[in-house]
Design a protein around this motif. Sequence first.
Motif, short mmCIF file in Angstrom:
data_model
loop_
_atom_site.label_atom_id
_atom_site.label_comp_id
_atom_site.label_asym_id
_atom_site.label_seq_id
_atom_site.Cartn_x
_atom_site.Cartn_y
_atom_site.Cartn_z
N ASN A 1 32.04 44.03 67.01
CA ASN A 1 30.63 44.37 66.87
C ASN A 1 30.18 44.01 65.45
OD1 ASN A 1 28.18 46.00 66.38
ND2 ASN A 1 28.63 46.84 68.39
N ALA A 2 29.07 43.28 65.34
CA ALA A 2 28.57 42.86 64.03
C ALA A 2 27.74 43.94 63.35
CB ALA A 2 27.74 41.58 64.18
N MET A 3 27.59 45.10 64.00
CA MET A 3 26.86 46.23 63.44
C MET A 3 25.39 45.90 63.19
SD MET A 3 29.44 48.29 63.43
CE MET A 3 29.00 49.74 62.50
N GLY A 4 24.86 44.93 63.94
CA GLY A 4 23.48 44.52 63.74
C GLY A 4 22.50 45.65 64.06
N ASP A 5 21.43 45.71 63.30
CA ASP A 5 20.37 46.70 63.52
C ASP A 5 19.32 46.05 64.42
OD1 ASP A 5 18.57 48.73 63.48
OD2 ASP A 5 18.05 48.53 61.36
N TYR A 6 19.51 46.17 65.73
CA TYR A 6 18.63 45.47 66.66
C TYR A 6 17.91 46.43 67.60
CZ TYR A 6 22.74 46.13 69.66
OH TYR A 6 23.79 46.68 70.34
N GLN A 7 17.94 47.73 67.29
CA GLN A 7 17.21 48.71 68.09
C GLN A 7 16.33 49.54 67.16
OE1 GLN A 7 20.44 50.94 69.89
NE2 GLN A 7 20.41 49.67 71.73
N ASP A 8 15.11 49.79 67.59
CA ASP A 8 14.19 50.61 66.82
C ASP A 8 13.58 51.69 67.70
OD1 ASP A 8 14.41 49.54 64.27
OD2 ASP A 8 12.88 48.02 64.62
N LEU A 9 13.28 52.82 67.08
CA LEU A 9 12.53 53.89 67.72
C LEU A 9 11.17 54.01 67.05
CD1 LEU A 9 15.35 56.57 67.99
CD2 LEU A 9 14.21 55.48 69.93
N TYR A 10 10.11 54.15 67.85
CA TYR A 10 8.76 54.27 67.34
C TYR A 10 8.14 55.57 67.86
CZ TYR A 10 9.07 49.24 66.35
OH TYR A 10 9.45 48.01 65.90
N ARG A 11 7.56 56.33 66.97
CA ARG A 11 6.84 57.53 67.38
C ARG A 11 5.56 57.09 68.10
NH1 ARG A 11 6.82 62.99 65.78
NH2 ARG A 11 4.80 64.03 65.98
N VAL A 12 5.33 57.64 69.29
CA VAL A 12 4.18 57.21 70.09
C VAL A 12 3.39 58.42 70.56
CG1 VAL A 12 5.25 55.06 70.86
CG2 VAL A 12 5.60 57.13 72.19
N ASP A 13 2.12 58.18 70.77
CA ASP A 13 1.19 59.21 71.23
C ASP A 13 1.17 59.20 72.75
OD1 ASP A 13 -0.92 60.88 71.80
OD2 ASP A 13 -2.35 59.88 70.47
N LEU A 14 1.57 60.32 73.37
CA LEU A 14 1.65 60.39 74.82
C LEU A 14 0.36 60.89 75.47
CD1 LEU A 14 5.22 61.96 75.26
CD2 LEU A 14 4.58 59.55 75.11
N ARG A 15 -0.61 61.28 74.69
CA ARG A 15 -1.83 61.83 75.26
C ARG A 15 -2.66 60.74 75.93
NH1 ARG A 15 -3.75 64.57 69.77
NH2 ARG A 15 -3.11 62.46 69.15
N PRO A 16 -3.53 61.12 76.88
CA PRO A 16 -4.41 60.13 77.51
C PRO A 16 -5.16 59.33 76.46
CG PRO A 16 -4.55 62.23 78.66
CD PRO A 16 -3.71 62.48 77.43
N GLY A 17 -5.15 58.01 76.62
CA GLY A 17 -5.78 57.15 75.65
C GLY A 17 -4.90 56.81 74.47
N GLY A 18 -3.63 57.31 74.48
CA GLY A 18 -2.70 57.06 73.39
C GLY A 18 -1.97 55.74 73.55
N ASP A 19 -0.67 55.75 73.27
CA ASP A 19 0.11 54.50 73.23
C ASP A 19 0.71 54.09 74.57
OD1 ASP A 19 -0.18 54.13 70.40
OD2 ASP A 19 1.26 55.76 70.12
N VAL A 20 0.66 54.96 75.57
CA VAL A 20 1.29 54.65 76.86
C VAL A 20 0.41 53.66 77.63
CG1 VAL A 20 2.08 55.57 79.06
CG2 VAL A 20 2.47 56.86 76.96
N VAL A 21 1.02 52.58 78.11
CA VAL A 21 0.27 51.57 78.85
C VAL A 21 0.59 51.59 80.34
CG1 VAL A 21 -0.01 50.06 76.86
CG2 VAL A 21 1.99 49.79 78.32
N ARG A 22 1.74 52.15 80.68
CA ARG A 22 2.11 52.25 82.10
C ARG A 22 2.81 53.57 82.33
NH1 ARG A 22 2.88 47.14 80.63
NH2 ARG A 22 4.99 47.58 79.87
#
Length: 661
Positions: free
Chosen positions: A244-265
Amino acid sequence: MMLFRDEWGIPHVRGASPAEVARLQGRATARDRAWQLEIERLRGEGRTAELLGPAGLEWDTVARRARIAAVARSAYAGLDEETQEFLTAYVDGVRAGLAETSCAELDGPDGLGPAPGTWQPWTPLAVFWVQQILFGSFPSKLFGARAARVLGPEAELFRTEGLTGGLSGGSNAYAVGGGRTRSGLPLVAGDPHRVFEAPNVYLQVRLTCTDPDDSFDVVGMTFPGVPGVQHFAHAGSVAWGITNAMGDYQDLYRVDLRPGGDVVRRSVETVLVRGQEPVTVEVLETDRGPVVLDDPEEGWGQALRTPGHELDDLGFGALLPLLRSRSVADVEAAVAHWVEPVNNWVIADVAGDVVHTVGGRVPTRDEAGEWTGWVDPLPRRTASSGGALVTANDRCMPGFDALAAGFAPPFRAHRIGELLDVNGPLDAERAVAVLADTTQTAGGPLLALVPADLRPPALAEWDGAMDGSPGAAWYAALRAEVVDRICAAPALAPLREPSEHGPLYEPWYSLPARVAGALHVILAAEKPFGLDLRELVAEAAKAVTGREPTPWPESHRFWPLHTLEQFDLPHTRTTPATPLPGDTDTVRSNAWIPGTTVTTRGSVARYAWDLADRDNSRWVVPLGVSGSPDSPHHTDQHDAWAQGGAVRVVTDWSLLTEEKT
């Protein structure tokens, strides 16, 4: 289409086309690992609770939210027609093999009954991703965020080499040029380290295609449920291994779950639960990736972004090119298709070329953390005839700064380099012996703090080997005492709390494991967490003085986890709890788990590929080929593995036994 077995029961497949080879490989795998295949399929589908009951619900929720099956289906649809045919043939073979398997084996342990559903052409991609999605950096980022909230800048003491991309302990691989071998041709060797599982996570296989226009003959190792050989193989004129090359290839993003927020589906999926009412799981997707963690009451969540999600590609375009490889250049061309995890590939061929390259997708990011593309080119280096290339999840070369901020400590890599320098011309046996080394070189900072009057005679006589010696036992006892005392620091109290995200993430939140993995860094700090280290180590040394510590291998036993144990379900063990030498930071990296007398992580395979004579090569796995306790091949390789050795590769068809298909 023919199937042969060697004395270890390892399948040797011979077919007239790649599809025939894949079909027979799937059939042989189902004969050897029926229940393992079925449970891994259910993991990929997010349906383990249908078989295991409520114990499977946490994983199924994660699998559904992470869209493992959905991405597998999309990735399959995006493959070229020939690779799709290869996967379909493998699945046909798995279905045929399962149909030939006894009801008792399909019922699994404790008579659970057969797993619901059946294999689909995309299932191998889901099985592969199940093995990898928690192998990246995002679970450790969860712990890192908690540590930063609690400790502020001092959290950097945990952000040490080896802890940003996963738990400590890791894999080794090296290649030496022909000028350093007895044969005059290169040699590739290594041992991947993962969680011990029963049956083992890797399966040995030989795949031979006799089509004169498309021939190949490859020995290697694969995940059960995935066709071809991905990570470690000898194709006759070229051989390769990975870490394993220990690559940093995953990210977590804080998202707004409220209606009209960041959720698209938004969608709702139903998880069937054996013995209980079904459970609904809301699947939320954003432009950056699926929401894998949420707090509906607070109205926020965390979206996971990975190359697999971003590209709808899991790298299976590499499968057939790897089988057809004849040279280092061919393997590098195949690796260009790789997506995740990000791996070091150590490759050598009969022309004398020796290369270490990185394969996979590592995102480039702007100051706001948004992905802007992929790191290109990825790091690469070569070795001369008299040279050697070593990778042990460490920071191998300057170009690695583009991959991540954290890598494994250099202890294993440096020790392998020393052993290669002193062991003279290598052959396969000597190459395996290098991987069996148990010398502890990470303990210097701790031992330097032990007052002279508290050092026992056993320590003066100790050569550093983590074996059955009194010195190893005393060092292990001292280290355990020091880790416990550091963990008891009042400043660390909030980090002793369980993971707020549930039991699945608990291993990444283990404070003792974090302290143990970062001990050499913590001990180099000035009053870390408000502790006087000299006083703490002295008191720890007094506490262990006069004890009769248990010999290290006895308190450090092989403990492979059966699937049922992984789900916290009862299981009658059929595998030996063998005493093991080695330690987290030794070359033979059998990881220490503070507070236990077992080790659940170490080398899940060992190999040495001789380019001059493939039949002089070596390979081994813990336990054996078969997942059935009634098979003579259930644990027949275990003694060789536990002793740090390996068994000989056999490719002479006249020495193999044909099995009826």
